[in-house]
Design an enzyme around this catalytic site. Structure first.
Site, mmCIF file in Angstrom:
data_model
loop_
_atom_site.group_PDB
_atom_site.id
_atom_site.type_symbol
_atom_site.label_atom_id
_atom_site.label_comp_id
_atom_site.label_asym_id
_atom_site.label_seq_id
_atom_site.Cartn_x
_atom_site.Cartn_y
_atom_site.Cartn_z
ATOM 1 N N LYS A 37 0.852 -1.188 0.000
ATOM 2 C CA LYS A 37 0.000 0.000 0.000
ATOM 3 C C LYS A 37 0.887 1.237 0.000
ATOM 4 O O LYS A 37 1.465 1.603 1.007
ATOM 5 C CB LYS A 37 -0.940 0.053 1.216
ATOM 6 C CG LYS A 37 -2.010 1.115 1.001
ATOM 7 C CD LYS A 37 -2.600 1.697 2.272
ATOM 8 C CE LYS A 37 -1.899 2.901 2.808
ATOM 9 N NZ LYS A 37 -1.913 4.126 1.987
ATOM 10 N N GLY A 51 6.525 5.304 7.844
ATOM 11 C CA GLY A 51 5.632 6.455 7.946
ATOM 12 C C GLY A 51 5.865 7.185 9.255
ATOM 13 O O GLY A 51 6.958 7.113 9.819
ATOM 14 N N SER A 52 4.829 7.836 9.743
ATOM 15 C CA SER A 52 4.996 8.643 10.955
ATOM 16 C C SER A 52 4.961 7.776 12.215
ATOM 17 O O SER A 52 4.425 6.664 12.207
ATOM 18 C CB SER A 52 3.886 9.690 11.029
ATOM 19 O OG SER A 52 2.648 9.047 11.255
ATOM 20 N N THR A 53 5.520 8.302 13.289
ATOM 21 C CA THR A 53 5.510 7.608 14.579
ATOM 22 C C THR A 53 4.069 7.408 15.051
ATOM 23 O O THR A 53 3.704 6.349 15.568
ATOM 24 C CB THR A 53 6.317 8.418 15.612
ATOM 25 O OG1 THR A 53 7.678 8.489 15.141
ATOM 26 C CG2 THR A 53 6.311 7.773 16.976
ATOM 27 N N VAL A 108 1.293 7.075 13.230
ATOM 28 C CA VAL A 108 0.635 5.975 12.519
ATOM 29 C C VAL A 108 1.289 4.634 12.868
ATOM 30 O O VAL A 108 0.608 3.606 12.940
ATOM 31 C CB VAL A 108 0.607 6.238 10.992
ATOM 32 C CG1 VAL A 108 -0.003 5.058 10.251
ATOM 33 C CG2 VAL A 108 -0.194 7.506 10.688
ATOM 34 N N GLY A 109 2.588 4.651 13.128
ATOM 35 C CA GLY A 109 3.289 3.435 13.537
ATOM 36 C C GLY A 109 2.645 2.797 14.755
ATOM 37 O O GLY A 109 2.494 1.580 14.847
ATOM 38 N N GLU A 132 9.505 1.808 10.443
ATOM 39 C CA GLU A 132 10.541 2.805 10.143
ATOM 40 C C GLU A 132 9.824 4.146 10.190
ATOM 41 O O GLU A 132 9.050 4.475 9.298
ATOM 42 C CB GLU A 132 11.175 2.497 8.783
ATOM 43 C CG GLU A 132 12.482 3.220 8.569
ATOM 44 C CD GLU A 132 12.279 4.520 7.829
ATOM 45 O OE1 GLU A 132 12.159 5.549 8.522
ATOM 46 O OE2 GLU A 132 12.222 4.508 6.599
ATOM 47 N N CYS A 184 12.640 11.026 5.892
ATOM 48 C CA CYS A 184 12.657 10.683 7.319
ATOM 49 C C CYS A 184 14.053 10.835 7.894
ATOM 50 O O CYS A 184 14.199 11.124 9.074
ATOM 51 C CB CYS A 184 12.113 9.273 7.528
ATOM 52 S SG CYS A 184 12.629 8.131 6.274
ATOM 53 N N GLU A 225 9.664 16.861 13.692
ATOM 54 C CA GLU A 225 9.992 16.560 12.300
ATOM 55 C C GLU A 225 9.164 17.474 11.397
ATOM 56 O O GLU A 225 7.942 17.477 11.473
ATOM 57 C CB GLU A 225 9.667 15.096 12.018
ATOM 58 C CG GLU A 225 9.981 14.694 10.594
ATOM 59 C CD GLU A 225 9.833 13.201 10.364
ATOM 60 O OE1 GLU A 225 8.845 12.617 10.854
ATOM 61 O OE2 GLU A 225 10.696 12.628 9.678
#
Ligand SMILES: *[C@@H]1O[C@H](CO)[C@@H](O)[C@H](O)[C@H]1NC(C)=O
Length: 328
Positions: free
Chosen positions: A19, A72-74, A76-77, A95, A129, A226
């Site tokens: 995705k 992706g972002s922390t 969403v992680g 990551e 990133c 970030e």
């Protein structure tokens, strides 16, 4: 990104659902098409485009998917891990975000250091990133570094990325464009000084000038969060011990850059900073054999190298008595 994820999964004999980010689905679809031409059987590499809360969530909570590798972002992680925990306990590797330090020491060559600093923060319009956007410069070289950096930043051509003279294209979408500009406003409000840029540029489109702040303090928003845009923070330091503490004092730990010709400094700093990738006198030196991933809240698990292959394999112990074995 596509190949970083797909290659080890394929080598381990997995089928997969990719995705891509909703802003950039075309390259993934094109690679899937090329894979078909290359003879990869139908159903092995599948691309599902869509949004995180629908397509992404469906993957993470799916009972028949055995592993998720997410970039992706922390924020969403966390959701990815939560969905995996609440469904079939599939392992995940993440990551995530970063706010990487880029450190320039007194003995560095100023030309090299300024080129690398611009590369580390402005490459891909700062949508990286691993961007080394906290630039720590030792006091002895600081003034010369700042002068040269400003000259070089001003010559960077921003515009249509299809024009070969252009070094920096537009931000990926309106949301990101506005987010970056709001960080720039934060920086100004919190008392940092604009050395270059700070404004949108061009008649239309989401272009932002290469932006560099001086007088940045470690606790300012622009030095902590970030930004994912062409915005660099310059921070001055005195000693090696000081820069190690300040550079490492972040919730992230994805990458770090060091510019020095002193092997002792390079060794000491690279061992002291908690980050998954340390680049000495270079930046973005990615290689398929060199594992890549984060410490701390930049996530866990590695892409690239043998460590990436391990993510798609399971260990199985099989025991059986041998005929006439004394243990029987
Ligand atoms: C780096 O930061 C971590 C916490 O994120 C801390 O445990 C560690 O001691 C720090 N190392 C140095 C050298 O400051």
């Amino acid at each position: 990104m596509f190949f970083m994820k797909v290659s080890p999964a394929l080598a381990a004999g997995c089928t997969m659902v990719v995705k891509p980010a909703e802003q950039t689905p075309l390259s993934a679809l094109y690679y899937a098409y090329l894979s078909k031409l290359a003879g990869i059987p139908d159903g092995v590499i599948n691309v599902v485009t869509g949004y995180g809360p629908t397509a992404g969530a469906a993957i993470c909570s799916h009972m028949d998917i055995d592993k998720v590798s997410f970039t992706g972002s922390t924020e969403v992680g966390r959701l990815v891990m939560q969905a995996a925990a609440m469904s079939n306990l599939k392992p995940v590797s993440l990551e995530l975000g970063g706010k990487s330090p880029f450190m320039v020491f007194d003995d560095a060559d100023v030309d090299t250091a300024t080129d690398l600093a611009l590369l580390s923060t402005m490459h891909n319009k700062g949508e990286l990133c691993v961007a080394g956007s906290r630039v720590f410069v030792q006091e002895g070289i600081y003034d010369e570094f700042v002068k040269k950096l400003a000259e070089k930043a001003k010559t960077r051509v921003v515009g249509d990325p299809f024009d070969p003279a252009v070094r920096q294209g537009p931000q990926v979408d309106k949301t990101q464009f506005e987010r970056v500009l709001s960080y720039i406003e934060h920086g100004k409000r919190e008392g940092a000084t604009l050395l270059t840029g700070g404004k949108p540029c061009g008649e239309r489109g989401y272009y932002i000038e290469p932006t560099i702040f001086t007088d940045v303090k470690d606790d300012m928003t622009i030095a902590k969060e970030e930004i994912f845009g062409p915005v660099m923070s310059l921070l001055k330091f005195k000693t090696i011990e000081e820069v190690i503490t300040r550079a490492n004092a972040t919730k992230y730990g994805l990458a770090a850059g060091i510019v020095t010709n002193d092997l002792n400094i390079a060794n000491t700093v690279s061992r002291s900073i908690r980050a998954g990738v340390i680049w000495i006198n270079c930046y973005f030196a990615f290689d398929r054999d060199c594992p890549y991933g984060g410490y701390k809240m930049s996530g866990f698990g590695r892409d690239l190298g043998m460590d990436a292959l391990d993510k798609y394999l399971h260990v199985k112990s099989v025991a059986t008595p041998i005929y006439n074995s004394p243990w029987l």
